[in-house]
Design an enzyme around this catalytic site. Structure first.
Site, short mmCIF file in Angstrom:
data_model
loop_
_atom_site.label_atom_id
_atom_site.label_comp_id
_atom_site.label_asym_id
_atom_site.label_seq_id
_atom_site.Cartn_x
_atom_site.Cartn_y
_atom_site.Cartn_z
N ASP A 132 -3.24 4.60 -1.14
CA ASP A 132 -2.22 3.79 -1.81
C ASP A 132 -1.23 4.60 -2.65
O ASP A 132 -0.35 4.01 -3.27
CB ASP A 132 -2.90 2.77 -2.73
CG ASP A 132 -3.81 1.84 -1.96
OD1 ASP A 132 -3.29 0.97 -1.25
OD2 ASP A 132 -5.05 1.99 -2.08
N ASP A 195 -2.53 -2.62 5.55
CA ASP A 195 -1.74 -2.38 4.33
C ASP A 195 -1.12 -0.98 4.31
O ASP A 195 -0.10 -0.74 3.69
CB ASP A 195 -2.62 -2.51 3.07
CG ASP A 195 -3.74 -3.52 3.17
OD1 ASP A 195 -4.19 -3.82 4.28
OD2 ASP A 195 -4.19 -3.99 2.11
N1 GLY Z 1 -5.51 -3.94 -0.31
C1 GLY Z 1 -4.28 -4.34 -0.78
C2 GLY Z 1 -4.15 -5.81 -0.81
O1 GLY Z 1 -4.97 -6.44 -1.47
O2 GLY Z 1 -3.24 -6.33 -0.21
#
Ligand code: GLY
Length: 418
Positions: A132, A195
């Site tokens: 991330d 994601d």
């Molecule tokens: N893992 C990132 C989200 O909760 O969208």
């Protein structure tokens, strides 16, 4: 007093949308009306009142956190804020929201807080704990650079791209999502989540900015492999794919945050639309635009009549389950972009109208955190259903994408000039 009258007017307008949104028995839902429209839908709320509300909420939030390094994530009814450290995946959204408020208001008083809540993330450029870091640094430093051209932000953006690329496994063709890089040898499989497409924006920006085709090569490989292994034939998406580390064979396609392995987790779909949009924006390769449109079309098909998505389209509890306002906000941003990227008048109208419709229905008393104890903007998101955390609540990334959607709807979002 003036502010209170304005806010009441805003909410009254919000209630008007309930003609469509609150009564599912109406023959024509708001969604139907938008899809049948031959003209562009308009914002149906008072923008100045909304700006006052946004300023009020984030002024309270900034007063609460001071100038420390604990980042607001959730705001509670007892007036407190739950904060997280800079290594949380959500750490970039707060600084990012402050940049958006600066962009929205044009008021320089937002510059210092935006800089502060960006620059506390400086160590993240070397952080090898999670994928991330693209979200964390692009939402904060990326927006900061976009709006101020502060050259001192560039080395951080570049180094974060280098660190992110260490997660690329060439035998698989994707970036590793979860797990510290130091532990990859002991991880049984190489995992990638949908994601992760959002992290590619940092790489595509850095490839252009630093004339470093290695970054875009990795981003393209990741986007292509994800299209093969996460996107289903019906253009919904798997949340997680596990691969054999040595040869890239798919071991398992499953969910982590969705209802079940085969379901349509709403936020996952929105990450995919946004992710393939951005790949098209940077590469102009039609395969990415096609994917974004197909995934968007399916997403729109599955939206309820009042548009704000249920947290998972396949939760059997629908309609007696929760909405995910964050997915609504992300979708609104992505559909605005798609409406600009597509060269087809019908699709442009469709994506624009659903984007505006989502924003309109989020800007109502149902979703805005108007009670004075809140220090945030949007209620009713679902973070992690399976872990029973952040269910039906505010979360800082919902605010971030809501602000981005607002800027895009108002036509004041400055596209980055690389
Ligand atoms: N893992 C990132 C989200 O909760 O969208």
């Amino acid at each position: 007093m003036k502010k209170t009258i304005r806010l009441l007017a805003l909410l009254a307008l919000g209630c008007c949308t309930c003609f469509f949104s609150c009564d599912e028995k109406q023959e024509m839902t708001y969604k139907d009306s938008l899809l049948n429209r031959t003209e562009k839908e308009q914002i149906n709320f008072d923008v100045d009142s909304l700006k006052d509300f946004i300023i009020h909420q984030y002024t309270k939030s900034l007063k609460y956190v001071g100038t420390g390094n604990k980042i607001p994530r959730n705001s509670y009814k007892d007036g407190t804020i739950r904060t997280v450290g800079i290594e949380s995946w959500v750490s970039g959204f707060y600084g990012g929201s402050l940049w958006y408020i600066y962009e929205l208001t044009g008021d320089n008083t937002w510059l210092e807080p935006a800089k502060h809540w960006t620059e506390i993330l400086e160590p993240i450029q070397h952080y090898e704990g999670i994928h991330d870091i693209g979200f964390m640094i692009y939402c904060s430093y990326g927006n900061g650079f976009r709006l101020t051209h502060n050259e001192s932000y560039l080395p951080v953006l570049r180094q974060t791209s280098e660190t992110l690329c260490k997660r690329f496994n060439p035998a698989v063709g994707t970036l590793l999502s979860w797990g510290n890089l130091a532990d990859t040898l002991t991880q049984e499989y190489h995992n990638t989540i949908i994601d992760n497409l959002m992290n590619l924006e940092l790489l595509m920006f850095s490839a252009d900015k630093f004339n470093a085709p290695r970054f875009s090569g990795i981003a393209r490989a990741h986007a292509d492999k994800t299209a093969e292994s996460h996107v289903r034939p019906d253009y919904s998406t798997f949340h997680v794919v596990e691969y054999d580390k040595m040869n890239g064979a798919i071991v398992k396609q499953k969910t982590h945050q969705g209802y079940e392995d085969s379901s349509d987790w709403a936020r996952g779909q929105t990450w995919a639309i946004y992710g393939y949009n951005l790949m098209y924006k940077y590469t102009r390769e039609s395969k990415y635009l096609d994917l974004a449109c197909h995934i968007a079309d399916r997403f729109i098909d599955r939206l309820p009549g009042d548009l704000v998505p249920y947290w998972d389209f396949d939760d059997p509890g629908i309609p007696d389950t929760y909405r995910d306002a964050s997915a609504g906000a992300i979708a609104s941003c992505a559909l605005f972009d798609l409406s600009k990227l597509i060269d087809n008048a019908d699709l442009e109208l469709k994506y624009h109208n659903i984007a505006i419709g989502l924003l309109n229905n989020l800007t109502t008393k149902e979703y805005l955190a108007t009670e004075e104890y809140y220090k945030c903007l949007l209620l009713h998101s679902v973070g992690h259903w399976n872990q029973k955390t952040e269910i039906d609540t505010n979360i800082n990334y919902a605010d971030y994408y809501y602000l981005e959607a607002l800027l895009k709807a108002l036509g004041i979002y400055h596209e980055s000039s690389i």
